[in-house]
Design an enzyme around this catalytic site. Structure first.
Site, PDB file in Angstrom:
ATOM      1  N   LEU A 267     -47.057 -16.103 -28.007  1.00  0.00           N
ATOM      2  CA  LEU A 267     -46.624 -16.028 -26.619  1.00  0.00           C
ATOM      3  C   LEU A 267     -46.452 -17.427 -26.028  1.00  0.00           C
ATOM      4  O   LEU A 267     -47.206 -18.351 -26.341  1.00  0.00           O
ATOM      5  CB  LEU A 267     -47.653 -15.269 -25.785  1.00  0.00           C
ATOM      6  CG  LEU A 267     -47.750 -13.750 -25.989  1.00  0.00           C
ATOM      7  CD1 LEU A 267     -49.087 -13.230 -25.506  1.00  0.00           C
ATOM      8  CD2 LEU A 267     -46.601 -13.041 -25.273  1.00  0.00           C
ATOM      9  N   ALA A 291     -56.779 -16.657 -29.481  1.00  0.00           N
ATOM     10  CA  ALA A 291     -55.494 -16.162 -29.984  1.00  0.00           C
ATOM     11  C   ALA A 291     -54.614 -17.297 -30.492  1.00  0.00           C
ATOM     12  O   ALA A 291     -53.732 -17.079 -31.335  1.00  0.00           O
ATOM     13  CB  ALA A 291     -54.776 -15.372 -28.894  1.00  0.00           C
ATOM     14  N   GLY A 295     -52.177 -17.800 -34.075  1.00  0.00           N
ATOM     15  CA  GLY A 295     -50.740 -17.912 -33.900  1.00  0.00           C
ATOM     16  C   GLY A 295     -50.175 -16.814 -33.027  1.00  0.00           C
ATOM     17  O   GLY A 295     -48.959 -16.569 -33.033  1.00  0.00           O
ATOM     18  N   LYS A 296     -51.037 -16.159 -32.245  1.00  0.00           N
ATOM     19  CA  LYS A 296     -50.586 -15.094 -31.356  1.00  0.00           C
ATOM     20  C   LYS A 296     -50.243 -15.627 -29.960  1.00  0.00           C
ATOM     21  O   LYS A 296     -49.544 -14.977 -29.198  1.00  0.00           O
ATOM     22  CB  LYS A 296     -51.657 -13.996 -31.268  1.00  0.00           C
ATOM     23  CG  LYS A 296     -51.906 -13.321 -32.612  1.00  0.00           C
ATOM     24  CD  LYS A 296     -53.105 -12.399 -32.595  1.00  0.00           C
ATOM     25  CE  LYS A 296     -53.351 -11.807 -33.983  1.00  0.00           C
ATOM     26  NZ  LYS A 296     -54.562 -10.949 -34.017  1.00  0.00           N
ATOM     27  N   VAL A 297     -50.765 -16.799 -29.662  1.00  0.00           N
ATOM     28  CA  VAL A 297     -50.401 -17.565 -28.473  1.00  0.00           C
ATOM     29  C   VAL A 297     -50.077 -18.977 -28.959  1.00  0.00           C
ATOM     30  O   VAL A 297     -50.839 -19.551 -29.748  1.00  0.00           O
ATOM     31  CB  VAL A 297     -51.547 -17.608 -27.442  1.00  0.00           C
ATOM     32  CG1 VAL A 297     -51.224 -18.567 -26.304  1.00  0.00           C
ATOM     33  CG2 VAL A 297     -51.824 -16.204 -26.888  1.00  0.00           C
TER      34      VAL A 297
END
Length: 325
Positions: A267, A291, A295-297
């Site tokens: 994100l 996160a 690698g999710k943010v």
């Protein structure tokens, strides 16, 4: 190694001064200048949301669990979808349960300290300090069977959860009070609502019952995953950003950040509201900074975790945001 702090470069803590007739946004700006604790985080969250909403190159996710739909905070969620401030929703089955139940029957004020044995004897369920009579769920069960039959008769036999939400919403057109329904506005504005845990609620149970003699009627959660993959691939190929306002944790939060690690590596904007602690390792307690490690943010994303009750924070947060739009 000790890091030296140059106080001349640090922002000075300022006192909050209130006056008659102040707007919510004026107070929010003072919360930032106050420098302290969750007040500053709240103000940062509004700043991030403002940037995210105004950024026309950003696809915007909204995620939340069902419980807040049993409260008046449902009205905030409905307005966000009605006014198309978000492009997709990730939530739980109970969101449909409460939204539909309150369309046809009221919920009531209660107390956290009520006698639960007595409530059970009277056919009243307690959700925190909200009272949900059995009748409210029974009418959902009664109405849904007719709705599912109508969907089936129309030839729709294999649906993603977002398609199911739209089909239910379509059949609310003639219902009094539809303007207050999240399901209705998701259908009306064609905003996809992804429900990865569709079986975990009254709507899911009614689906299962309906499917007992309609084996060719299927809710296919993998169609949702394909749709999400298409969204993320399109964002990546068109060099677009993604952002999310996430209220509460669990499957709705995870499915949002999970899919954002694919194609575009996280994100670009993230605001997370939670009451959970992080020391138990739970996803609900995990802060946005965790996160980043997955690698999710993105590492350079604008993100913040705001600790507090969304039923208190969200109305003021969105009221402040709307003043800026």
């Amino acid at each position: 190694m000790i890091m030296e702090i140059n106080l001349d470069e640090q922002r000075v803590v300022k006192d909050i001064t209130l006056r008659h007739g102040m707007s919510v946004n004026e107070i929010t700006k003072q919360l930032f200048e106050s420098g302290g604790f969750v007040a500053k985080k709240f103000a940062i969250a509004v700043d991030i949301l403002e940037r995210m909403i105004k950024d026309k190159n950003t696809f915007k996710f909204l995620s939340f669990p069902a419980c807040i739909m049993a409260t008046g905070t449902r009205g905030i969620i409905v307005d966000l979808i009605k006014n198309k401030l978000f492009d997709a929703v990730v939530t739980t089955c109970g969101t449909l349960d409460h939204d539909l139940a309150r369309l046809w029957k009221p919920y009531y004020h209660g107390s956290f300290l009520m006698n639960d044995r007595e409530l059970h004897k009277q056919g009243i369920n307690r959700l925190g300090n909200v009272l949900v009579p059995n009748d409210s769920y029974w009418i959902v069960e009664e109405k849904l069977q007719g709705i599912f039959q109508d969907i089936y008769d129309s030839g729709k036999r294999r649906l993603a959860t977002y398609e199911l939400v739209w089909e239910i919403g379509k059949r609310l057109e003639n219902e009094e009070g539809k303007e207050n329904s999240f399901t209705y506005w998701a259908y009306k504005n064609k905003i996809p609502v992804f429900i990865p845990g569709i079986t975990d609620g009254a709507v899911g149970y009614q689906l299962w019952l309906f499917m007992q003699d309609k084996e060719d009627f299927i809710v296919d959660v993998f169609k949702d995953e394909t749709k999400l993959d298409e969204i993320m691939a399109s964002l990546a190929s068109n060099n677009k950003k993604s952002g999310a306002l996430m209220i509460g944790g669990g499957i709705s939060k995870h499915h949002t950040i999970w899919w954002n690690q694919f194609w575009k590596e996280g994100l670009d904007y993230a605001v997370y509201i939670t009451t959970a602690v992080e020391w138990d390792g739970s996803l609900s307690g995990a802060r946005m900074r965790e996160a980043v490690s997955w690698g999710k943010v993105k590492e350079d994303a604008r993100y913040v975790t705001v600790e507090g009750d969304a039923t208190v924070l969200l109305p003021f947060m969105i009221a402040s945001l709307l003043e800026r739009l």
